[in-house]
Motif scaffolding. Structure first.
Motif, PDB file in Angstrom:
ATOM      1  N   THR A  84       0.833  -1.201   0.000  1.00 10.55           N
ATOM      2  CA  THR A  84       0.000   0.000   0.000  1.00 10.55           C
ATOM      3  C   THR A  84       0.870   1.255   0.000  1.00 10.55           C
ATOM      4  O   THR A  84       0.595   2.223  -0.705  1.00 10.55           O
ATOM      5  CB  THR A  84      -0.892   0.026   1.256  1.00 10.55           C
ATOM      6  OG1 THR A  84      -1.281  -1.306   1.551  1.00 10.55           O
ATOM      7  CG2 THR A  84      -2.107   0.870   1.039  1.00 10.55           C
ATOM      8  N   SER A  85       1.920   1.228   0.816  1.00  7.91           N
ATOM      9  CA  SER A  85       2.816   2.380   0.872  1.00  7.91           C
ATOM     10  C   SER A  85       3.520   2.570  -0.458  1.00  7.91           C
ATOM     11  O   SER A  85       3.665   3.699  -0.943  1.00  7.91           O
ATOM     12  CB  SER A  85       3.855   2.181   1.974  1.00  7.91           C
ATOM     13  OG  SER A  85       3.245   2.159   3.232  1.00  7.91           O
ATOM     14  N   LEU A  86       3.952   1.450  -1.060  1.00  6.94           N
ATOM     15  CA  LEU A  86       4.662   1.553  -2.327  1.00  6.94           C
ATOM     16  C   LEU A  86       3.737   2.074  -3.423  1.00  6.94           C
ATOM     17  O   LEU A  86       4.163   2.807  -4.318  1.00  6.94           O
ATOM     18  CB  LEU A  86       5.265   0.199  -2.706  1.00  6.94           C
ATOM     19  CG  LEU A  86       6.453  -0.180  -1.826  1.00  6.94           C
ATOM     20  CD1 LEU A  86       6.859  -1.625  -2.040  1.00  6.94           C
ATOM     21  CD2 LEU A  86       7.636   0.742  -2.099  1.00  6.94           C
ATOM     22  N   LEU A  87       2.458   1.699  -3.341  1.00  7.04           N
ATOM     23  CA  LEU A  87       1.473   2.199  -4.300  1.00  7.04           C
ATOM     24  C   LEU A  87       1.401   3.718  -4.203  1.00  7.04           C
ATOM     25  O   LEU A  87       1.372   4.439  -5.197  1.00  7.04           O
ATOM     26  CB  LEU A  87       0.109   1.571  -3.978  1.00  7.04           C
ATOM     27  CG  LEU A  87      -0.946   1.659  -5.078  1.00  7.04           C
ATOM     28  CD1 LEU A  87      -0.492   0.854  -6.281  1.00  7.04           C
ATOM     29  CD2 LEU A  87      -2.284   1.143  -4.567  1.00  7.04           C
ATOM     30  N   LEU A  88       1.400   4.197  -2.970  1.00  5.27           N
ATOM     31  CA  LEU A  88       1.373   5.635  -2.718  1.00  5.27           C
ATOM     32  C   LEU A  88       2.592   6.309  -3.352  1.00  5.27           C
ATOM     33  O   LEU A  88       2.486   7.322  -4.034  1.00  5.27           O
ATOM     34  CB  LEU A  88       1.396   5.843  -1.199  1.00  5.27           C
ATOM     35  CG  LEU A  88       0.575   6.950  -0.582  1.00  5.27           C
ATOM     36  CD1 LEU A  88      -0.896   6.714  -0.836  1.00  5.27           C
ATOM     37  CD2 LEU A  88       0.823   6.971   0.925  1.00  5.27           C
ATOM     38  N   LEU A  89       3.753   5.708  -3.131  1.00  7.21           N
ATOM     39  CA  LEU A  89       4.995   6.268  -3.662  1.00  7.21           C
ATOM     40  C   LEU A  89       4.987   6.221  -5.189  1.00  7.21           C
ATOM     41  O   LEU A  89       5.429   7.144  -5.859  1.00  7.21           O
ATOM     42  CB  LEU A  89       6.210   5.492  -3.127  1.00  7.21           C
ATOM     43  CG  LEU A  89       6.401   5.499  -1.618  1.00  7.21           C
ATOM     44  CD1 LEU A  89       7.619   4.657  -1.229  1.00  7.21           C
ATOM     45  CD2 LEU A  89       6.573   6.914  -1.096  1.00  7.21           C
ATOM     46  N   LYS A  90       4.447   5.131  -5.721  1.00 13.86           N
ATOM     47  CA  LYS A  90       4.380   4.993  -7.175  1.00 13.86           C
ATOM     48  C   LYS A  90       3.508   6.102  -7.765  1.00 13.86           C
ATOM     49  O   LYS A  90       3.879   6.747  -8.741  1.00 13.86           O
ATOM     50  CB  LYS A  90       3.798   3.620  -7.524  1.00 13.86           C
ATOM     51  CG  LYS A  90       3.687   3.356  -9.022  1.00 13.86           C
ATOM     52  CD  LYS A  90       2.960   2.051  -9.288  1.00 13.86           C
ATOM     53  CE  LYS A  90       2.556   1.964 -10.755  1.00 13.86           C
ATOM     54  NZ  LYS A  90       1.623   0.853 -10.978  1.00 13.86           N
ATOM     55  N   ASN A  91       2.341   6.352  -7.114  1.00 12.50           N
ATOM     56  CA  ASN A  91       1.442   7.388  -7.617  1.00 12.50           C
ATOM     57  C   ASN A  91       2.081   8.778  -7.533  1.00 12.50           C
ATOM     58  O   ASN A  91       1.724   9.674  -8.280  1.00 12.50           O
ATOM     59  CB  ASN A  91       0.133   7.387  -6.827  1.00 12.50           C
ATOM     60  CG  ASN A  91      -0.676   6.141  -7.136  1.00 12.50           C
ATOM     61  OD1 ASN A  91      -0.433   5.475  -8.153  1.00 12.50           O
ATOM     62  ND2 ASN A  91      -1.602   5.803  -6.253  1.00 12.50           N
ATOM     63  N   GLU A  92       3.008   8.937  -6.615  1.00 11.01           N
ATOM     64  CA  GLU A  92       3.712  10.220  -6.493  1.00 11.01           C
ATOM     65  C   GLU A  92       4.873  10.276  -7.489  1.00 11.01           C
ATOM     66  O   GLU A  92       5.628  11.245  -7.501  1.00 11.01           O
ATOM     67  CB  GLU A  92       4.248  10.407  -5.071  1.00 11.01           C
ATOM     68  CG  GLU A  92       3.173  10.558  -4.015  1.00 11.01           C
ATOM     69  CD  GLU A  92       2.543  11.950  -4.004  1.00 11.01           C
ATOM     70  OE1 GLU A  92       3.257  12.919  -4.332  1.00 11.01           O
ATOM     71  OE2 GLU A  92       1.353  12.051  -3.691  1.00 11.01           O
ATOM     72  N   GLY A  93       5.043   9.203  -8.257  1.00 12.29           N
ATOM     73  CA  GLY A  93       6.142   9.170  -9.229  1.00 12.29           C
ATOM     74  C   GLY A  93       7.497   9.021  -8.590  1.00 12.29           C
ATOM     75  O   GLY A  93       8.498   9.512  -9.099  1.00 12.29           O
ATOM     76  N   MET A  94       7.531   8.365  -7.447  1.00 16.13           N
ATOM     77  CA  MET A  94       8.792   8.294  -6.724  1.00 16.13           C
ATOM     78  C   MET A  94       9.563   7.003  -6.956  1.00 16.13           C
ATOM     79  O   MET A  94      10.631   6.825  -6.394  1.00 16.13           O
ATOM     80  CB  MET A  94       8.536   8.469  -5.213  1.00 16.13           C
ATOM     81  CG  MET A  94       8.083   9.865  -4.846  1.00 16.13           C
ATOM     82  SD  MET A  94       7.753   9.987  -3.092  1.00 16.13           S
ATOM     83  CE  MET A  94       9.357   9.686  -2.413  1.00 16.13           C
ATOM     84  N   PRO A 117       7.336  -3.604 -13.701  1.00 13.72           N
ATOM     85  CA  PRO A 117       6.732  -3.306 -12.397  1.00 13.72           C
ATOM     86  C   PRO A 117       7.529  -2.243 -11.632  1.00 13.72           C
ATOM     87  O   PRO A 117       8.750  -2.163 -11.747  1.00 13.72           O
ATOM     88  CB  PRO A 117       6.785  -4.642 -11.650  1.00 13.72           C
ATOM     89  CG  PRO A 117       7.891  -5.393 -12.304  1.00 13.72           C
ATOM     90  CD  PRO A 117       7.950  -4.940 -13.737  1.00 13.72           C
ATOM     91  N   SER A 118       6.791  -1.422 -10.856  1.00 12.24           N
ATOM     92  CA  SER A 118       7.453  -0.440  -9.996  1.00 12.24           C
ATOM     93  C   SER A 118       7.929  -1.094  -8.712  1.00 12.24           C
ATOM     94  O   SER A 118       8.839  -0.609  -8.066  1.00 12.24           O
ATOM     95  CB  SER A 118       6.499   0.705  -9.668  1.00 12.24           C
ATOM     96  OG  SER A 118       6.287   1.501 -10.795  1.00 12.24           O
ATOM     97  N   TRP A 119       7.263  -2.170  -8.323  1.00  9.22           N
ATOM     98  CA  TRP A 119       7.731  -2.890  -7.141  1.00  9.22           C
ATOM     99  C   TRP A 119       7.542  -4.381  -7.328  1.00  9.22           C
ATOM    100  O   TRP A 119       6.678  -4.811  -8.094  1.00  9.22           O
ATOM    101  CB  TRP A 119       7.025  -2.419  -5.866  1.00  9.22           C
ATOM    102  CG  TRP A 119       5.494  -2.434  -5.948  1.00  9.22           C
ATOM    103  CD1 TRP A 119       4.696  -1.396  -6.290  1.00  9.22           C
ATOM    104  CD2 TRP A 119       4.624  -3.530  -5.666  1.00  9.22           C
ATOM    105  NE1 TRP A 119       3.374  -1.749  -6.255  1.00  9.22           N
ATOM    106  CE2 TRP A 119       3.299  -3.059  -5.866  1.00  9.22           C
ATOM    107  CE3 TRP A 119       4.826  -4.865  -5.272  1.00  9.22           C
ATOM    108  CZ2 TRP A 119       2.173  -3.873  -5.676  1.00  9.22           C
ATOM    109  CZ3 TRP A 119       3.697  -5.670  -5.074  1.00  9.22           C
ATOM    110  CH2 TRP A 119       2.402  -5.171  -5.284  1.00  9.22           C
ATOM    111  N   VAL A 120       8.376  -5.156  -6.648  1.00 11.06           N
ATOM    112  CA  VAL A 120       8.233  -6.610  -6.697  1.00 11.06           C
ATOM    113  C   VAL A 120       8.169  -7.153  -5.273  1.00 11.06           C
ATOM    114  O   VAL A 120       8.863  -6.655  -4.383  1.00 11.06           O
ATOM    115  CB  VAL A 120       9.398  -7.275  -7.451  1.00 11.06           C
ATOM    116  CG1 VAL A 120       9.287  -6.986  -8.939  1.00 11.06           C
ATOM    117  CG2 VAL A 120      10.737  -6.809  -6.911  1.00 11.06           C
ATOM    118  N   GLY A 121       7.329  -8.182  -5.093  1.00  9.32           N
ATOM    119  CA  GLY A 121       7.023  -8.663  -3.747  1.00  9.32           C
ATOM    120  C   GLY A 121       8.092  -9.555  -3.159  1.00  9.32           C
ATOM    121  O   GLY A 121       8.939 -10.120  -3.859  1.00  9.32           O
ATOM    122  N   MET A 122       8.074  -9.645  -1.829  1.00 12.38           N
ATOM    123  CA  MET A 122       8.969 -10.539  -1.100  1.00 12.38           C
ATOM    124  C   MET A 122       8.153 -11.638  -0.445  1.00 12.38           C
ATOM    125  O   MET A 122       8.356 -12.822  -0.630  1.00 12.38           O
ATOM    126  CB  MET A 122       9.708  -9.778  -0.003  1.00 12.38           C
ATOM    127  CG  MET A 122      10.546  -8.619  -0.501  1.00 12.38           C
ATOM    128  SD  MET A 122      10.727  -7.331   0.767  1.00 12.38           S
ATOM    129  CE  MET A 122      11.427  -8.263   2.110  1.00 12.38           C
TER     130      MET A 122
END
Lengths: 337, 586, 356
Positions: A84-94, A117-122
Motif C-alpha cells: 500500500t505504501s509503495l502504491l502511494l509512492l508509485k502514484n507520487e512518481g517516486m 513493475p514499480s515494485w516486486v514482492g517478497m
C-alpha cells in the motif's frame, strides 16, 4: 557454534569487502530490526561489493519519511515495505519501474501489475488474532475460530484492535472484512465487533503485545508478531479466522533519482532470487515465489489458502472513504461499551 | 560618511540627530575598536535571529504552509481546515486536549508547589537528595513511565485495584504519565522562584501576628506567583503538544497531538497534519501570550537589601512538609522502580524469573550499543553547541545594547519551539533541510542535523534559564567595564561567564538529558549510521521486546543520572571554590 | 605617579533627549570647569541620571554636542571617553578581590604588572583599605564597597569622575562620613566630578556648584549659597530647604498687596501680569512679642527639632499659615505656646518674589 561460523564468515567478508571499492546503498525498510543483519549478510554472500545501509522504522514513519523526502530522495532502494505504501509512492512518481531478473517466477499477486513493475514482492504479511490462553481460561472464554465469533457477547470488553486511521494493519483488517463480506455486511460486522472492543490502539502490533502480556485477552493483529511473541514464551494461541485473512505484500522497489542504479538493480534482482525467498520463509509463511514456502512454526500449513484475494487497487482508491466512514461510526467516543 | 560611522546607530534612538558630520575616514586601529560598537552587537543578534529563523521558523513554515495547500501543492485557502472541522471528532479531540492538559497542569503545579514549599520553607533533612529524586523523571525516556504504568495499573498490574475498576488506558493514563514527566519542569521553575525568599517579609508577617496559614497565603504564595504562572504555562504547553504518552497509553482517547500522528503516520496526509498542528499552536500561543503578559509586571522582589529567609525550628511544619513530599516521591520511586524490575523480568506477567539477558543489547534490534554510542555523541554535541548558542544569544539579548524590536523578535523566536510538537518539528526539518535547493542539505541524515533539531526542540527552556541568570547580574557591569576601557567581550569572559557558571551547567545538563531521551522529532531524521538509543527503546517496545526496551530505558536513565551526578560534583566544586565571593549573595 | 591629575573641562551644548515622544532632556547647556565638583540635583524623573549617562556615553543624546577638553565626544562610545564612574549599586565584580577590581581598568589598557601593583597599592592607601586587599566585595561593609568602587573608578586616572547617587545605599552615619571623605579626595586629586543626587543636603554640602533640574530642564546653576539664598524659581525655592509662599498682587512700583495690606519690596518685581508669589525662609521671619509687629497670628503647633523650634503660625487677617524657625532662647523670651498670640515682621530684604 553455528553463530561462530557465521561471525567468522562475516568477518572474512568484511575484510574482503573493505579491500574492494564498495558501493553503498541506502535502503529504507520496515522489516524487523533483528532480521536486517541477516538480510544484509545473505545478500553480501553473493554481492560483497555492495554495502547495505539500513534506515529502519515502523511502516507509517518510513512511508511518511519517504514522502516528505520526495523533492530530494535519500533512499536508493526500499526493501521490505507494505505494498500500500509503495502504491502511494508509485502514484507520487517516486519509484523507477524495473523488471528484475527472474520476475516471471513471481506469483502475479506479488508484483506491480505494470509490464515493467514499480515494485516486486517478497512475502506476505497476514492478519491473525492473538489469544491469551491463560486469560481466556480465567474468563472462561472459548477459543474463537472465525471473525464472526468475535462479535459474540461473551467476548465483550476482551478484544483490542488497531485503529485503521493510525495503523496499516488496522486498515488491512477493515478492508479485508469489507471485501470478504461485502460493504453492508462488513460494516454490520464491525458494528457488532465494536460492541466487544475494549479499545483501539495506534499501532498494529500493540493488540498482540497486549494479549501477550495479558492486558487484553484477544488482540486483532498480524501473524508474524503473534508467532514471534509465542516464540518468546507468551501464552498465546495465534488464531487464523476461517472466513479468510487480510494480507499485505512486503515488497522491494528502486527509488527514482538514485545515482546508483546498477547496484540498486543488483539488490532488487537478488531480492527475488530463490535464495532470498527461502530467507523470507524463515519468518513468513507465504512468499512471493510459488513453491518455495515451507511451513513455518506457529503458522498454519495452509497459510496460502487462508488469505483472501485482496484487491489492493480497490482498497487504495476507497481508502479515504472507508476511513472517514470508520471514523464517523467508531471514533470520537472514548467509551466503546 | 563612511559605513562604519557610529552615528548610524543613532537611528535606533531618535530621528532628530543633529550633529554636524565632521569626521574623516577611520583608521584601521579605530575600525577595530569600533567593532565593539553597538551596531556590531545588533548585527550579531540579527544573526542570532537568522539562525533561529533557519532552525525554527523556516522549517515550520514549509510544513505549516501545507495546511492551505492541497496534495498537489496548490493553494486552497482554508479548505483543509473546513474539511477537518467538518469531519467530526475534532471537537472531542480539541476539548479532550484542553481538559487533559488543564487538569495535568493543575495537578503538577500543585504537587510541584507543595514539594518546592517543603524543600525551601521547612528544615527537612536530606533536601539535596530529595531534589535529586524529584527531578529523576526528566532523566527517563517517555516510554519508561508508560511501561511502568501498565505494569502497575494495567489489567495485570500489581495495583490495578487502586483504580476502582477504571482503566489506565485513556485519560487517567495520559494524566498520570504526563504528570510524571512534566513534574521536574514545574519543580525547577518553582524552586527558582522560591529559593530566594526575603526573610524580612516573614518577619513582618510574624510581627503583625499572622498565623502560619495566613503567612502562607499572604507571603509565600504571592511571592511565588510568577513562578506558578510560568510553571503552569510550561506544563500546559508540554502536555498539549506531547503525543508520546497519549499514543502509548491513551487507548482511543483522542487528543490533538495523536490526531497529528493519525493524519501523518497513519494516513500520510501532511496537509491535514499541518492543519492540526496549526490548531495545536493556538492554545499553546494563548498560554504563551498570557504568560508574557503576567511576567511583564514582574520585578525583582529579591534585592541587594533582602535578608535570606531561614526557616525556624518547627516540627509540626516539617511534618506537614514531609507529608506533602511523600506522595510525589513514592510515585516517582514506584514508576522508576517498576521499570527497573521490568527490565529484569523474563516475560511479564507469566514468567517473572529475573535475568540480566535483557541488557545484552548487542543481540536486540534497534541498533543496540551502537545506538547508545550515537546517543551519547548526539547528547554531547547538543550540550556543547547548544549551551554555547543559547548562552551567547541570551547574552546578546540581555547584556548588550539592542533595539527593542529586535529583542522582541528574538524572544519570540526563542520561545516558539516550546509550542511546537516534536513530530511537527521533525517533519518540518525534512521538508526544509532536505530540500534540493537548500545549500546545506548535505547535513540531512547526519548526526549534525539531529543535534540541530534537538537544540531547537529544547531551546525555549534553556533560553529562559540563561536569561534569568543574566538578568540577576548587576545591570551596570558593562557600563563600569566600558568606563574602565574594557570591552563587553572582556566583561563577558572575566565577569559574566564566571558568575553564570551554575546556570551554564544547568543548561548543559538540561540539553544533554533531553538529547538522550528525545524521540518525537529525531525519529524522522536519523540516518543509517546515526540511530539513537531512545528510538531503539521505541522500536524494541514496538517489536514486543518490552523488557529489553525497559532495560535500554533504564540504561539511558542511568546515563543521565551519571551526567546529573557529574554536574552536581561540578556545581559543588564551583560553589566551594567561589564560596568567598558568594557569601551574602545568596 | 603623581597624585594630582588634571581634571578636564566638560562642555554640554544644546543637548536633547527623547524617549519616543517623551522629552527627557530639553536644550541642556552647561560648562563644567576643570577640577570642579558639580551636583545634578532634582526630584526623581527630572532627567539628571539621563544627563549623566549621556556624559558617559551610556545613552546617546537625540541632539546636541559634548566636548571634553578640546575633544568632541558627542558620538564617541563610552570606551573612547575618559571617565570613571561609580553607580548606586557600585557594580563591583563579585568574583574578583578588591585588588582585582581596582586593577581591572589598568589591565584593560595593558599596564605592566609591576605598575599595576604599585598603582593599586597607591589607591588602597588613598581610600584606606590596605588591609582588605584580598577580600571579595561580599565580605566588605557597604561603606567599604563604596570606597572600592571609587578606587576602581579612579585607578586609570580619568579626567572626569561620574558619581550616580553614590551614597544613597548607605546608612546615615556612613553617608555623612563618606561625604566629606569623597570631597577631600576629589579636591586632593583635582578630578572634575559630576555627582547625581536627589538629596539636597548632600548637594549643598559637597558641591562647588549645584545644577537644579526639573522636568528635563535646568532650573538654576549656582554655588550652594546662591541656590539657597537666591533661588531663581519657585521650584528651586521650594525644592531646596523650607520656604513659605505668600500670594500677592502687584501694585505700582515696588509695592505689592497681601490681603488688604500693602508692602514695599527691595528686589525688583518679575514681569508678571497677574499674581505674584512672595517667598520667605522660615528662619528669616522676625517674631516679636504680641502687639509689637506688623502681622498678628496664633501659634498652631510647635515642633522641637533640637537646635531650633519649628513654629506653625496662622496669620489672623489673611488666613495664611506660615512656618517660622526660632532658636530656643528666643522662644523662651517670646513665651511661645500653642494657642498663644504672636506678632511678626516680614523683612523686605528677605522676601523673594516669583511670577505665579
Amino acid at each position: 557454534m553455528k553463530h561462530l561460523k557465521k561471525a567468522l564468515a562475516l568477518t572474512v567478508l568484511m575484510v574482503a569487502v573493505n579491500a574492494n571499492a564498495q558501493t553503498e546503498l541506502t535502503v529504507y525498510t520496515a522489516v524487523e530490526a533483528e532480521d536486517l543483519k541477516k538480510y544484509a549478510a545473505r545478500f553480501n554472500e553473493d554481492h560483497p561489493d555492495i554495502k547495505v545501509n539500513w534506515v529502519r522504522d515502523s511502516t507509517g514513519v518510513i512511508t511518511a519519511r519517504l514522502l516528505a523526502e520526495k523533492d530530494n530522495p535519500r533512499a536508493d532502494v526500499v526493501w521490505g515495505l507494505a505494498g500500500t505504501s509503495l502504491l502511494l509512492l508509485k502514484n507520487e512518481g517516486m519509484l523507477t519501474p524495473y523488471a528484475p531478473k527472474g520476475l516471471e517466477k513471481l506469483s502475479l499477486k506479488f508484483r506491480d501489475r505494470d509490464e515493467t513493475p514499480s515494485w516486486v514482492g517478497m512475502d506476505a504479511w497476514m492478519a491473525a488474532v492473538c489469544v491469551n490462553t491463560i486469560e481466556a481460561e480465567k474468563h472462561n472464554l472459548p477459543m474463537p475460530t472465525s471473525w464472526q465469533d468475535l462479535t459474540k457477547p461473551v467476548y465483550q470488553g476482551h478484544v483490542v484492535m488497531p485503529n485503521p486511521n493510525s495503523s496499516g494493519t488496522g486498515f488491512l483488517d477493515v478492508s479485508a472484512w469489507l471485501q470478504l463480506m461485502g460493504e453492508d455486511k462488513g460494516w454490520e460486522f464491525m458494528d457488532g465487533l465494536h460492541q466487544n472492543i475494549s479499545r483501539y490502539t495506534h499501532s498494529g502490533s500493540k493488540p498482540c503485545k497486549m494479549a501477550a502480556s495479558g492486558e487484553t485477552t484477544i488482540g486483532v493483529s498480524f501473524a508474524f508478531r503473534g508467532a514471534r511473541l509465542k516464540e518468546q514464551g507468551a501464552p498465546l494461541e495465534v488464531v487464523f479466522p476461517s472466513e479468510g485473512l487480510g494480507w499485505e505484500v512486503e515488497a522491494t522497489a528502486i527509488v527514482d533519482g538514485t545515482d546508483k542504479v546498477e547496484a540498486a538493480q543488483t539488490l532488487v534482482d537478488w531480492s527475488i532470487t530463490r535464495q532470498a525467498m527461502e530467507m523470507y520463509n524463515e519468518g513468513y509463511a507465504i512468499v512471493a515465489m510459488p513453491g518455495v514456502a515451507q511451513p513455518v512454526k506457529h503458522f498454519p500449513a495452509n497459510a496460502e489458502e487462508l488469505i483472501i484475494d485482496n484487491d489492493f487497487g480497490w482498497a487504495a482508491s476507497n481508502r479515504e472513504a472507508i476511513l472517514t466512514e470508520w471514523a464517523r461510526r467508531y471514533d470520537g467516543k472514548s467509551e466503546a461499551k | 560618511m563612511s559605513v562604519f560611522d557610529p552615528g548610524k546607530s543613532s537611528m535606533i534612538d531618535s530621528p532628530s540627530f543633529s550633529t554636524p558630520a565632521t569626521r574623516n575616514w577611520p583608521t584601521l586601529a579605530e575600525l577595530r575598536r569600533r567593532l565593539t560598537d553597538r551596531w556590531v552587537f545588533a548585527l550579531l543578534l540579527v544573526i542570532g535571529c537568522v539562525v533561529l529563523t533557519l532552525l525554527v521558523l523556516a522549517p515550520l513554515y514549509t510544513l505549516l504552509s501545507k495546511s492551505v495547500e492541497n496534495k498537489a501543492g496548490e493553494f486552497v485557502g482554508l479548505e483543509n481546515f473546513a474539511h477537518y472541522l467538518s469531519s467530526g471528532g475534532i471537537e472531542s479531540a480539541f476539548f479532550n486536549s484542553l481538559w487533559v492538559a488543564g487538569l495535568s497542569t493543575v495537578i503538577v503545579v500543585s504537587l510541584a508547589f507543595m514539594a518546592a514549599w517543603a524543600l525551601t520553607r521547612t528544615r527537612l533533612p536530606f533536601t539535596g537528595w530529595l531534589r535529586g529524586v524529584l527531578v529523576l523523571p526528566i532523566l527517563a525516556p517517555s516510554l519508561l513511565p508508560a511501561i511502568s504504568l501498565v505494569y502497575l495499573f494495567g489489567n495485570q498490574g500489581v495495583l490495578k485495584s487502586w483504580l476502582f475498576g477504571a482503566e489506565i488506558y485513556g485519560p487517567i493514563g495520559i494524566i498520570m504519565g504526563s504528570c510524571f514527566w512534566t513534574f521536574p519542569h514545574a519543580l525547577m521553575i518553582l524552586l527558582t522562584a522560591m529559593d530566594n525568599a526575603d526573610g524580612r517579609h516573614y518577619e513582618a508577617a510574624t510581627a503583625l501576628k499572622a498565623s502560619p496559614w495566613r503567612t502562607f497565603w499572604t507571603v509565600t504564595v504571592p511571592g511565588a506567583r510568577y513562578g506558578l504562572v510560568s510553571a503552569g504555562f510550561v506544563v500546559f504547553t508540554l502536555v498539549i503538544t506531547d503525543f508520546g504518552v497519549p499514543k502509548v497509553i491513551g487507548g482511543q482517547f483522542d487528543v490533538l497531538a495523536t490526531d497529528i500522528y493519525k493524519q501523518v503516520i497513519g494516513q500520510q496526509k501532511f496537509e491535514m497534519g499541518a492543519v492540526v498542528s496549526v490548531l495545536l499552536l493556538l492554545p499553546a500561543m494563548l498560554a504563551f501570550i498570557a504568560d508574557r503578559y503576567v511576567q511583564r509586571k514582574q520585578s525583582a522582589s529579591f534585592t541587594a537589601r533582602s535578608v535570606p529567609y531561614r526557616p525556624r525550628q518547627d516540627r509540626m511544619r516539617d511534618a506537614i512538609g514531609a507529608l506533602m513530599l511523600t506522595p510525589t516521591v513514592v510515585f516517582i520511586f514506584a514508576i522508576i522502580g517498576m521499570a527497573i524490575y521490568a527490565s529484569f523480568v523474563t516475560f511479564w506477567p507469566y514468567n517473572l524469573q529475573l535475568s540480566l539477558n535483557n541488557y545484552q543489547f548487542g543481540r536486540m534490534d534497534g541498533g543496540g550499543w551502537g545506538a547508545y554510542i550515537n546517543s551519547l555523541k548526539m547528547a554531547l554535541g547538543t550540550m556543547l553547541i547548544g549551551t554555547g548558542l543559547v548562552f551567547f544569544n541570551a547574552w546578546l539579548m540581555e547584556r548588550t545594547p539592542q533595539p527593542k524590536l529586535l529583542t522582541g523578535v528574538f524572544q519570540f523566536l526563542s520561545l516558539l519551539p516550546l509550542a511546537v510538537p516534536g513530530l511537527v518539528l521533525g517533519l518540518s526539518y525534512i521538508f526544509f533541510f532536505n530540500h534540493p535547493d537548500n545549500p546545506i542539505n548535505g547535513i540531512y541524515g547526519t548526526l549534525f542535523i539531529l543535534i540541530l533539531c534537538t537544540i531547537t526542540h529544547f531551546y525555549a527552556v534553556s533560553h529562559l534559564t540563561a536569561v534569568t541568570a543574566l538578568k540577576q547580574l548587576d545591570q551596570e557591569f558593562e557600563a563600569v567595564g566600558e568606563s574602565l576601557n574594557a570591552s563587553r567581550w572582556r566583561v563577558l569572559f572575566t565577569v559574566t561567564l564566571p558568575l553564570c557558571l551554575p546556570a551554564i551547567l544547568d543548561v548543559a545538563l538540561y540539553l544533554f538529558v533531553n538529547a538522550m531521551t528525545t524521540v518525537s522529532a529525531v525519529v524522522f531524521l536519523y540516518g543509517h549510521d546515526s540511530q539513537l538509543a531512545s528510538v531503539a527503546v521505541l522500536n524494541m517496545d514496538e517489536a514486543g521486546d518490552i523488557a529489553p526496551a525497559a532495560a535500554m530505558a533504564i540504561l539511558i536513565t542511568a546515563t543521565c543520572a551519571v551526567a546529573k551526578l557529574i554536574q552536581g560534583v561540578l556545581r559543588f566544586w564551583v560553589d566551594r571554590s567561589t564560596r568567598a565571593w558568594r557569601q551574602g549573595m545568596e | 605617579m603623581s597624585q594630582k591629575t588634571q581634571g578636564s573641562r566638560l562642555e554640554i551644548q544644546g543637548v536633547n533627549k527623547f524617549f519616543g515622544d517623551f522629552c527627557a532632556l530639553k536644550d541642556i547647556n552647561l560648562t563644567i570647569e576643570p577640577g570642579e565638583l558639580v551636583c545634578f540635583l532634582g526630584p526623581s524623573g527630572c532627567g539628571k541620571t539621563t544627563l549623566l549617562r549621556i556624559i558617559a556615553g551610556l545613552e546617546r543624546q537625540s541632539g546636541g554636542l559634548l566636548h571634553q577638553g578640546e575633544t568632541d565626544i558627542s558620538l564617541k562610545p563610552p570606551r573612547e571617553r575618559d571617565f570613571g564612574i561609580v553607580f548606586q549599586s557600585y557594580a563591583l565584580f563579585p568574583n574578583m578581590t578588591v585588588t582585582d577590581n581596582i586593577a581591572y581598568g589598568l589591565r584593560s589598557i595593558g599596564m605592566p604588572k609591576a605598575q599595576v601593583r604599585s598603582r593599586v597599592d597607591e589607591l588602597l592607601a588613598l581610600v584606606g583599605l590596605e588591609d582588605q586587599a584580598s577580600k571579595y566585595p561580599a565580605q566588605l561593609s557597604g561603606g567599604q564597597q563604596q570606597r572600592v568602587a571609587l578606587a576602581r573608578a579612579l585607578a586609570p586616572t580619568p579626567g572626569l569622575l561620574l558619581l550616580d547617587e553614590p551614597l544613597s545605599a548607605l546608612d546615615a552615619k556612613v553617608r555623612h562620613h563618606l561625604r566629606s571623605e569623597i570631597r577631600s579626595l576629589q579636591k586632593q586629586l583635582g578630578v572634575t566630578t559630576v555627582m547625581v543626587t536627589h538629596d539636597q543636603e548632600e548637594a549643598l554640602a559637597m558641591a562647588d556648584r549645584v545644577v537644579v533640574m526639573n522636568n528635563g530642564v535646568i532650573e538654576q546653576v549656582g554655588t550652594p549659597l546662591d541656590i539657597y539664598q537666591q533661588p531663581a524659581s519657585a521650584f528651586v525655592a521650594s525644592f531646596i530647604g523650607a520656604m513659605n509662599f505668600i500670594d500677592s498682587s502687584p501694585l505700582n512700583g515696588q509695592r505689592v498687596k497681601i490681603g488688604n495690606r500693602e508692602l514695599d519690596l527691595i528686589r525688583p518685581l518679575p514681569a508678571a501680569d497677574g499674581c505674584i508669589q512672595l517667598a520667605i525662609r522660615p528662619e528669616d521671619v522676625h517674631l516679636l512679642p504680641s502687639g509689637d509687629g506688623e502681622w498678628e497670628g496664633e501659634v498652631l503647633a510647635l515642633d522641637y527639632l533640637g537646635a531650633f523650634i519649628r513654629t506653625h503660625i496662622r496669620l489672623s487677617d489673611i488666613e495664611l499659615d506660615l512656618v517660622v524657625d526660632v532658636d530656643p532662647r528666643s522662644a523662651r523670651r517670646l513665651d511661645l505656646r500653642v494657642g498663644g498670640c504672636i506678632c511678626l515682621n516680614l523683612p523686605s530684604d528677605a522676601l523673594h518674589c516669583f511670577a505665579a
